[in-house]
Design a protein around this motif. Structure first.
Motif, PDB file in Angstrom:
ATOM      1  N   ASP A 121       0.848  -1.180   0.000  1.00 26.74           N
ATOM      2  CA  ASP A 121       0.000   0.000   0.000  1.00 26.74           C
ATOM      3  C   ASP A 121       0.892   1.241   0.000  1.00 26.74           C
ATOM      4  O   ASP A 121       2.100   1.137   0.234  1.00 26.74           O
ATOM      5  N   PRO A 122       0.316   2.430  -0.295  1.00 27.94           N
ATOM      6  CA  PRO A 122       1.152   3.631  -0.418  1.00 27.94           C
ATOM      7  C   PRO A 122       2.031   3.922   0.794  1.00 27.94           C
ATOM      8  O   PRO A 122       3.182   4.336   0.642  1.00 27.94           O
ATOM      9  N   GLN A 123       1.502   3.706   2.004  1.00 26.77           N
ATOM     10  CA  GLN A 123       2.313   3.983   3.192  1.00 26.77           C
ATOM     11  C   GLN A 123       3.476   3.003   3.307  1.00 26.77           C
ATOM     12  O   GLN A 123       4.616   3.401   3.545  1.00 26.77           O
ATOM     13  N   SER A 124       3.200   1.721   3.127  1.00 24.73           N
ATOM     14  CA  SER A 124       4.270   0.745   3.302  1.00 24.73           C
ATOM     15  C   SER A 124       5.247   0.752   2.133  1.00 24.73           C
ATOM     16  O   SER A 124       6.397   0.346   2.284  1.00 24.73           O
ATOM     17  N   ALA A 125       4.825   1.245   0.960  1.00 19.66           N
ATOM     18  CA  ALA A 125       5.737   1.313  -0.184  1.00 19.66           C
ATOM     19  C   ALA A 125       6.928   2.212   0.129  1.00 19.66           C
ATOM     20  O   ALA A 125       8.069   1.887  -0.200  1.00 19.66           O
ATOM     21  N   ASP A 126       6.672   3.328   0.771  1.00 20.23           N
ATOM     22  CA  ASP A 126       7.778   4.225   1.156  1.00 20.23           C
ATOM     23  C   ASP A 126       8.702   3.541   2.153  1.00 20.23           C
ATOM     24  O   ASP A 126       9.924   3.631   2.047  1.00 20.23           O
ATOM     25  N   ASP A 127       8.105   2.864   3.134  1.00 24.62           N
ATOM     26  CA  ASP A 127       8.909   2.168   4.143  1.00 24.62           C
ATOM     27  C   ASP A 127       9.728   1.042   3.513  1.00 24.62           C
ATOM     28  O   ASP A 127      10.897   0.849   3.850  1.00 24.62           O
ATOM     29  N   LEU A 128       9.104   0.295   2.593  1.00 25.54           N
ATOM     30  CA  LEU A 128       9.800  -0.807   1.946  1.00 25.54           C
ATOM     31  C   LEU A 128      10.919  -0.308   1.027  1.00 25.54           C
ATOM     32  O   LEU A 128      11.963  -0.944   0.917  1.00 25.54           O
ATOM     33  N   THR A 129      10.689   0.837   0.397  1.00 23.80           N
ATOM     34  CA  THR A 129      11.738   1.429  -0.439  1.00 23.80           C
ATOM     35  C   THR A 129      12.932   1.812   0.418  1.00 23.80           C
ATOM     36  O   THR A 129      14.087   1.508   0.086  1.00 23.80           O
ATOM     37  N   GLN A 130      12.654   2.458   1.541  1.00 24.22           N
ATOM     38  CA  GLN A 130      13.734   2.844   2.449  1.00 24.22           C
ATOM     39  C   GLN A 130      14.446   1.606   3.002  1.00 24.22           C
ATOM     40  O   GLN A 130      15.682   1.561   3.063  1.00 24.22           O
ATOM     41  N   ASP A 131      13.667   0.604   3.373  1.00 22.90           N
ATOM     42  CA  ASP A 131      14.246  -0.628   3.896  1.00 22.90           C
ATOM     43  C   ASP A 131      15.145  -1.297   2.851  1.00 22.90           C
ATOM     44  O   ASP A 131      16.224  -1.808   3.168  1.00 22.90           O
ATOM     45  N   THR A 132      14.704  -1.270   1.600  1.00 22.98           N
ATOM     46  CA  THR A 132      15.502  -1.856   0.515  1.00 22.98           C
ATOM     47  C   THR A 132      16.871  -1.183   0.424  1.00 22.98           C
ATOM     48  O   THR A 132      17.905  -1.857   0.350  1.00 22.98           O
ATOM     49  N   PHE A 133      16.878   0.142   0.431  1.00 21.60           N
ATOM     50  CA  PHE A 133      18.158   0.851   0.312  1.00 21.60           C
ATOM     51  C   PHE A 133      19.026   0.665   1.559  1.00 21.60           C
ATOM     52  O   PHE A 133      20.250   0.559   1.440  1.00 21.60           O
ATOM     53  N   LEU A 134      18.414   0.604   2.727  1.00 23.56           N
ATOM     54  CA  LEU A 134      19.195   0.349   3.940  1.00 23.56           C
ATOM     55  C   LEU A 134      19.854  -1.032   3.865  1.00 23.56           C
ATOM     56  O   LEU A 134      21.030  -1.198   4.210  1.00 23.56           O
ATOM     57  N   ARG A 135      19.086  -2.020   3.423  1.00 27.02           N
ATOM     58  CA  ARG A 135      19.643  -3.370   3.272  1.00 27.02           C
ATOM     59  C   ARG A 135      20.773  -3.376   2.232  1.00 27.02           C
ATOM     60  O   ARG A 135      21.812  -4.003   2.438  1.00 27.02           O
ATOM     61  N   ALA A 136      20.520  -2.685   1.116  1.00 27.07           N
ATOM     62  CA  ALA A 136      21.510  -2.669   0.039  1.00 27.07           C
ATOM     63  C   ALA A 136      22.799  -1.985   0.477  1.00 27.07           C
ATOM     64  O   ALA A 136      23.897  -2.507   0.235  1.00 27.07           O
TER      65      ALA A 136
END
Length: 202
Positions: free
Chosen positions: A54-69
């Motif tokens: 959903d729109p709220q979690s998409a931002d969180d997941l994007t940030q999480d992706t870059f933190l993991r990367a």
């Protein structure tokens, strides 16, 4: 690395630049980190959104992706493109999020919590209705077809790279995209009829 036959020269050059930034970022270059994140932020957000976030979690997941990367850059060796590597991390972030959320107790006091969340979203943004219509149409596809379609047709990943992200043969990706296209075209041609129900996975 990406072979010249897979991409037009301009796109190939972009992919090589992004991969070079990732390798430089691995070495501690802060400018390279910024270029890497800016170049791929939109692709990652689109990908996690159309995987069902959903729109709220998409931002969180994007940030999480870059933190993991960024935490894993020391392991990136450039054997695949940096974009393919990053989207593989995004896929794992979405899967982890789904597993985590499915194990949590439901706190909402309404059965239709998705509709309640939708009502709180701004509706006067440019392209809002088009984006919602596309998201709803893609939601009718089985998960594997939707992922293949988003990776190749919306994010722009070559079929070979999409196969790496999805963990399946390239022929399977081609088949999923072809079936997704056929379904979407049929549904768009039938706009006067009832909204399509989700189809069974192949």
């Amino acid at each position: 690395m990406i072979t010249p036959a897979l991409l037009p020269s301009r796109e190939q050059s972009r992919e090589e630049s992004i991969t070079a930034w990732a390798l430089a970022a691995r070495g501690g270059d802060p400018d390279a980190v910024e270029h890497f994140v800016r170049a791929l932020h939109r692709d990652v957000r689109h990908y996690v959104t159309f995987l069902g976030a959903d729109p709220q979690s998409a931002d969180d997941l994007t940030q999480d992706t870059f933190l993991r990367a960024l935490g894993s850059l020391h392991r990136f060796e450039g054997r695949s493109s940096a974009r393919t590597w990053l989207l593989s991390i995004a896929r794992r972030a979405v899967i982890d999020s789904i597993r985590y959320n499915s194990s949590r107790p439901r706190l909402s006091d309404t059965d239709d919590w998705e509709a309640a969340a939708e009502r709180t979203q701004p509706r006067d943004l440019p392209g809002f209705e088009d984006g919602i219509a596309l998201a709803e149409l893609l939601d009718t596809l089985p998960d594997d077809r939707r992922e293949a379609f988003v990776l190749t047709q919306m994010v722009g990943l070559p079929y070979a790279e999409a196969a790496v992200v999805s963990g399946c043969p390239i022929g399977t990706v081609r088949s999923r995209v072809a079936r997704a296209r056929t379904s979407l075209i049929e549904w768009l041609d039938d706009t006067e009829g009832p909204r399509p129900a989700a189809v069974a996975a192949a």
